[in-house]
Design an enzyme around this catalytic site. Structure first.
Site: not given
Ligand code: BGC
Length: 621
Positions: A315, A506
């Site tokens: 990630d 998030e």
């Molecule tokens: C998130 C992921 C996401 C990725 C790409 C990260 O901050 O945890 O779920 O797919 O960003 O955007």
């Protein structure tokens, strides 16, 4: 003498120039031959078995080309020229990573540029272009926005989830991208987490079945799906986040082998059975260590025990959060089993570091080959090499059929939690509507809509607010006041307060006490004075603490984050459509009950509404 000297210097210059030209010509010939050499290469022959094509291609790749394939770079950090120069394997639009002209055409041109650049590299290996289309192609205005996953979790209908995923993939393909970072298989046990709504449910069976359905749907429209976040994400402990801005997101999951096997792994197992081709490792910790450094979970369990044949992607910046040293971090992540690294920025440094690590024996060549083979397997099997990915026409984006499905999905995801003979609203004469979510498309679509954190307000063209939906459907006179202040002094039959959370994504959504805002509570109180019966519709990414207020409401509806078609919510309120959705996770009475396990609350007391709770609307009242 001077004339002789001059002659000598001229000769020297001429000789040097000839040598340089000769050397350049030689290099040119070598590159021409090496390119020429690849023209009829076996890996370009679609009739050959995939494993044979992989063998052939890997045998022709330089070490740096192999490392380049393992790099996943954010598009704003990557000049087009570097795609071929560094043989980059994947490009992504992190949420909000949009083209200058944020239109479907703009996306198509932007992604087309990256694809063409990769095809022009020595090997011609196409990039995978990835993005988060976790509730429709939310990156682009005018697309169809479906309910966030928690809503699909409530609907608990695999056919619906598969159809939503298929349409999402179609809209994504129309803009040229191939790879979608969905489904989320996280199992949220704590409503204070800012990512509850990205998950289906805290019940592993529900998450597994719906996750597999999304994988099938995404694959059926020629996109590569990603099961995330491996593993144990959603069960982190409050206060354990390593990110100083967050409280629980990016925190620690208790390293419990029993929970791993009985709860966290089964949804991933189902996704693998459904053919998922990539799996994203979470930013959470397993015990005291970053998940992306965990060789036991990634290599021994996921790849060997579960037999996952696709590639593992880290990630955002996750491969660099293992230790202070970027070199050591990347080495540990790759050795743990990460195949493609979402850097997402410093690809030159990454390629140099990994090359150095191989020279020093910190990473083996076999490990690199294994990672590259996995990435190439997905690129071959998904038809990328053979341009087999048909690009649907742009007219599919936000089409009436797609919006009809989003309307249906919004309606089917609504959970009726309380109803004292008010719903469905059949014979009202006058209806008053209030609350922050009544006429706010940004709120009802939530985050991951054009911007990472979403955008509060009515800016998304083609979408319908819930208020507009009510006005379309209801035969009654409909009055609206956001703050619940109505000028007429009479009492209306019904008041509908549409209240809830502003968008967040998030860790920015981590909240010690998720509840209604003071402004919404005040609007509800005012509305209550001006109506006979009060219906509350909560627009939120998670259950909110409403225990003190509930008794004063006649009806309560959880609409989650329903998406661009607010009329789907109105459909249910006015009896045009039925819903059999159930609560995908328990609705707590107090914060002290959190976290919930499958056995119940932390303090042993019953929740306000248990998991699977629902009321069915009866039209006979
Ligand atoms: C998130 C992921 C996401 C990725 C790409 C990260 O901050 O945890 O779920 O797919 O960003 O955007």
């Amino acid at each position: 003498m001077p004339a002789r000297n001059t002659r000598t210097s001229i000769s020297l210059i001429l000789i040097s120039a000839a040598l340089v030209i000769g050397a350049l010509y030689f290099l040119f010939l070598v590159s021409l031959i090496s390119r020429q050499f690849l023209v009829d290469a076996a890996y370009k022959d679609p009739s050959l078995p995939i494993e044979e094509r992989i063998d052939d291609l890997v045998s022709r790749m330089t070490l740096r080309e192999k490392i380049g394939q393992m790099a996943l770079v954010e598009k704003n950090s990557l000049p087009l020229d570097d795609v071929a120069r560094y043989g980059i394997g994947g490009v992504l639009s992190g949420a909000g990573g949009k083209p200058k002209e944020n239109t479907p055409e703009g996306w198509r041109v932007m992604i087309g540029g990256y694809v063409a650049a990769s095809r022009a590299s020595r090997t011609g290996i196409p990039i995978l272009y990835g993005l988060d289309a976790n509730h429709g192609h939310g990156n682009v205005p005018d697309t169809t926005i479906f309910p966030h996953q928690v809503g699909l979790g409530a609907a608990n209908d695999t056919v619906l989830a598969e159809n939503v995923a298929r349409i999402t993939a179609k809209e994504v393909r129309a803009t040229g991208a191939h790879w979608i970072y969905s489904p989320s298989l996280d199992l949220p046990t704590d409503i204070r987490w800012g990512r509850v709504y990205e998950a289906f449910s805290d019940d592993p069976v529900r998450a597994a079945e719906l996750g597999a359905a999304v994988v099938r749907g995404l694959k059926s429209a020629n996109t590569v799906a990603t099961a995330k976040h491996f593993v144990g994400a959603g069960s982190m402990t409050w206060g354990s986040s390593i990110n100083q801005n967050f409280s629980i997101d990016q925190g620690a999951t208790y390293a419990d082998e029993y929970l791993l096997r009985t709860q966290y792994l089964p949804p991933f197992k189902r996704a693998i059975e459904a053919g998922v081709e990539s799996i994203m490792v979470g930013l959470n910790m397993w015990g005291e260590h970053q998940m992306s450094s965990n060789r036991y979970l990634i290599t021994d369990i996921l790849k060997k025990e579960l037999g996952f044949q696709g590639f593992v992607v880290s990630d955002w910046y996750g491969a660099y959060e293992i230790s202070e040293s970027k070199y050591a971090s990347a080495v540990q992540a790759i050795n743990a089993g990460i195949d493609m690294v979402m850097l997402p920025y410093e690809y030159k440094r990454f390629i140099n570091d990994v090359e150095r690590a191989i020279r020093r024996g910190d990473i083996t060549k076999e490990r690199i080959d294994s990672a590259v083979r996995r990435i190439l397997r997905v690129k071959f099997s998904s038809g990328l090499f053979d341009d087999a990915f048909a690009m649907p026409d742009l007219s599919v984006i936000g089409s009436p059929e797609h919006r009809a499905l989003a309307r249906e999905a919004a309606a089917r995801s609504i959970v009726i939690l309380k109803n004292s003979n008010v719903l469905p609203i059949l014979n009202a004469r006058k209806i008053r509507v209030a609350g922050s979510g009544a006429h706010n498309i940004g709120m009802q679509t939530g985050a991951w809509t054009v911007e990472w954190q979403g955008i509060d307000g009515n800016w998304l063209s083609g979408a319908t607010s819930i208020l507009a939906g009510i006005q379309n459907i209801s035969k009654a006179e409909v009055q609206y006041a956001l703050d619940g202040r109505f000028t007429e002094e009479d009492i209306a039959d019904i008041g509908i307060a549409i209240v809830g959370e502003k968008p967040y994504a998030e860790g920015w959504g981590d909240a010690p006490l998720p509840r209604l805002s003071a402004a919404d509570l005040a609007a509800i109180a005012r509305l209550d004075e001006a109506v006979e019966k009060l219906v509350i519709v909560i627009i939120s990414g998670r259950p909110l603490i409403i225990t003190d207020e509930l008794s004063t409401w006649d009806a309560l509806v959880a609409a989650w984050l329903p998406g661009s078609e607010g009329v789907g919510v109105a459909d249910v309120l006015f009896g045009k459509k039925t819903t059999s959705a159930t609560l995908p996770l328990p609705w707590p009475r107090t914060i002290g009950q959190i976290p919930f396990s499958l056995e119940g609350s932390s303090d042993g007391t019953p929740p306000l509404f248990p998991r699977n709770f629902r009321l069915i609307l009866d039209r006979s009242h």
